[in-house]
Write a protein that holds these residues in place. Sequence first.
Motif, mmCIF file in Angstrom:
data_model
loop_
_atom_site.group_PDB
_atom_site.id
_atom_site.type_symbol
_atom_site.label_atom_id
_atom_site.label_comp_id
_atom_site.label_asym_id
_atom_site.label_seq_id
_atom_site.Cartn_x
_atom_site.Cartn_y
_atom_site.Cartn_z
ATOM 1 N N ASP A 177 50.179 24.585 35.781
ATOM 2 C CA ASP A 177 48.964 24.949 36.510
ATOM 3 C C ASP A 177 48.790 26.454 36.530
ATOM 4 N N CYS A 178 48.008 26.951 35.592
ATOM 5 C CA CYS A 178 47.825 28.389 35.465
ATOM 6 C C CYS A 178 47.074 28.977 36.635
ATOM 7 N N GLY A 179 46.202 28.153 37.189
ATOM 8 C CA GLY A 179 45.240 28.700 38.134
ATOM 9 C C GLY A 179 45.873 29.348 39.342
ATOM 10 N N LYS A 180 46.762 28.636 39.972
ATOM 11 C CA LYS A 180 47.148 29.016 41.324
ATOM 12 C C LYS A 180 48.086 30.204 41.398
ATOM 13 N N ILE A 181 48.980 30.291 40.467
ATOM 14 C CA ILE A 181 50.090 31.204 40.673
ATOM 15 C C ILE A 181 49.789 32.659 40.376
ATOM 16 N N SER A 182 48.924 32.907 39.425
ATOM 17 C CA SER A 182 48.821 34.282 38.961
ATOM 18 C C SER A 182 47.923 35.184 39.807
ATOM 19 N N HIS A 183 47.459 34.706 40.923
ATOM 20 C CA HIS A 183 46.737 35.619 41.814
ATOM 21 C C HIS A 183 47.705 36.621 42.374
ATOM 22 N N ILE A 184 47.380 37.857 42.239
ATOM 23 C CA ILE A 184 48.265 38.865 42.838
ATOM 24 C C ILE A 184 48.093 38.869 44.345
ATOM 25 N N SER B 267 52.099 40.290 35.770
ATOM 26 C CA SER B 267 51.292 39.668 36.816
ATOM 27 C C SER B 267 50.045 40.492 37.088
ATOM 28 N N PHE B 268 50.250 41.781 37.162
ATOM 29 C CA PHE B 268 49.137 42.682 37.454
ATOM 30 C C PHE B 268 48.047 42.563 36.402
ATOM 31 N N LEU B 269 48.451 42.596 35.145
ATOM 32 C CA LEU B 269 47.469 42.548 34.062
ATOM 33 C C LEU B 269 46.771 41.191 34.025
ATOM 34 N N LEU B 270 47.530 40.118 34.206
ATOM 35 C CA LEU B 270 46.904 38.797 34.182
ATOM 36 C C LEU B 270 45.987 38.605 35.381
ATOM 37 N N ASN B 271 46.376 39.177 36.496
ATOM 38 C CA ASN B 271 45.520 39.072 37.670
ATOM 39 C C ASN B 271 44.190 39.766 37.432
ATOM 40 N N LEU B 272 44.241 40.963 36.885
ATOM 41 C CA LEU B 272 42.991 41.662 36.558
ATOM 42 C C LEU B 272 42.173 40.832 35.582
ATOM 43 N N SER B 273 42.852 40.326 34.568
ATOM 44 C CA SER B 273 42.190 39.500 33.565
ATOM 45 C C SER B 273 41.432 38.339 34.217
ATOM 46 N N ASN B 274 42.114 37.641 35.127
ATOM 47 C CA ASN B 274 41.470 36.528 35.833
ATOM 48 C C ASN B 274 40.243 36.968 36.607
ATOM 49 N N ARG B 275 40.375 38.121 37.255
ATOM 50 C CA ARG B 275 39.263 38.581 38.079
ATOM 51 C C ARG B 275 38.073 38.965 37.214
ATOM 52 N N PHE B 276 38.326 39.575 36.063
ATOM 53 C CA PHE B 276 37.225 39.916 35.168
ATOM 54 C C PHE B 276 36.572 38.650 34.634
ATOM 55 N N LYS B 277 37.423 37.730 34.221
ATOM 56 C CA LYS B 277 36.936 36.473 33.663
ATOM 57 C C LYS B 277 36.022 35.763 34.653
ATOM 58 N N LYS B 278 36.460 35.739 35.896
ATOM 59 C CA LYS B 278 35.720 35.009 36.923
ATOM 60 C C LYS B 278 34.292 35.504 37.060
ATOM 61 N N ARG B 279 34.085 36.797 36.759
ATOM 62 C CA ARG B 279 32.707 37.265 36.862
ATOM 63 C C ARG B 279 32.077 37.518 35.502
#
Lengths: 253, 253
Positions: free
Chosen positions: A246-253, A170-182
């Motif tokens: 729905d990938c979007g919602k759940i993986s936010h840490i 979860s931690f790694l995917l959350n970081l991944s999402n945050r990097f991707k977003k910017r």
Amino acid sequence: MSMTHTHSRFNSTLTSQCQNCSLSALCLPIALADEDINRLDQIIERKKPLKKGEFLFRQGEAFDSVYAVRSGTLKTFNITSFGEEQITGFYCPSELVGLSGIDSNTYPVSAKALETTTVCEIPFSHLEELSSQIPSLKHQLFKVMSRKISDDQQMMVLLGKKNADEKVASFLLNLSNRFKKRGYSASSFRLSMSRGEIGNYLGLAVETVSRVITRFQKSELIHVDGKEIEIVDFPEMQKLVGVASDCGKISHI
Amino acid sequence: MSMTHTHSRFNSTLTSQCQNCSLSALCLPIALADEDINRLDQIIERKKPLKKGEFLFRQGEAFDSVYAVRSGTLKTFNITSFGEEQITGFYCPSELVGLSGIDSNTYPVSAKALETTTVCEIPFSHLEELSSQIPSLKHQLFKVMSRKISDDQQMMVLLGKKNADEKVASFLLNLSNRFKKRGYSASSFRLSMSRGEIGNYLGLAVETVSRVITRFQKSELIHVDGKEIEIVDFPEMQKLVGVASDCGKISHI
DNA sequence: GGTCTTTTCTGACGCAGATCAATAATTATC
DNA sequence: GATAATTATTGATCTGCGTCAGAAAAGACC
């Protein structure tokens, strides 16, 4: 150094700065009028960089500003009554730190730079005032705080219900999402925090974090080189986290 | 039933209601002018009681209101991708539910009554509008959300760092504080949630919660009779939680 | 009041992850 | 670039709490 001076010195780059920084979350989604963007810019003070290990603010200090991270990373933590540090969050560029200080007029956590980090200081009284004049800004502020609340609640789920593998994934995917977003790579990035800090944040021992990461590497889920992480098998990682369709919602840490 | 009708029907009791309900947190600390209190009252809709097990709102529904609990108790929870319920909070009288829906315009959690419960519905758009006109109201709203953020972060510390005894002790003292704050007994109260729900919330198995409570009883820390709890030895309980000299800040869950 | 369902309690057992320990790899310092 | 200090890895062992199982108690329902 006066605020207007600060402002004028950086003026030419402000618009582009705001595109992918702090204020992207605050103002861009609502398409502020140019005039409003200017008004917002005027209250923001660019601060000189923090070096690794320096404090942005300390637990117990008087609250007067929230900060948007421009580059680098921060951690927030508090010191428990037994003297141990408990990390409550990591902050990447464009994220706002310090919102938890509004209530008590005192920062309930300390914020420290994990690497060289620059922030924009946003005096909260000014922001609040300005938000009275710009309803969409006020709304964005409510949204940012609301988002923080629901993210933290996801984190509570993680801490309460997940095992070590799920936590780290979860931690790694959350970081991944945050990097991707910017606009950075979602699959390949550098951890600015130590294994110890990850463990502290996730409620795991350092050794466990290290073992899990090694295991992920061996199962070809990720590729690791020190602090460099490459996520190789996204589907499998997401399965670990328990992401439904729905990938979007759940993986936010 | 129109809002004004609802309003007029309850009008005579409004002021006293607001003293120790929802709005105590929102407006009383800032001493709104009478006129402002009235304006706030006008947007609030008293709803008919929820029976035990009924939903106030469901995860995924469109967000349009926050709710202040007037009597009874609610829990909020979400359903994980594996179908299990994860409780993210319990809400006692005077507390606000639903703030996490602002960001996505959708409730990210469900809210369900643990017993017969009455709430005041506060349409968020009205509240936001009104907050533009009453700066101190806006400030209170920010404060309430900020407080929620720091409380949730304390909860993260609890989930990540504490053992079963510390978790249960924190939970009981936290409830105690919340009851005390609204004028009920701090030492003697009734749990409206089951052991299972406590465990779910604290990241513990039911059996563990039961065992810890039994153990506390045997060590004369508390006295238990089913759902009735009496905290007998406050100092010892606080020692468990790790409360330093400043009792106030740390024991918020 | 009696049956059924749910919740609570208690014991036995096993395992995920903490802790201890020692080495290896990085990073910081001069 | 050598040395010291911190961080990361790996293995061995221990333990807190989860899981399983069964009984008792409390509520729900007719």
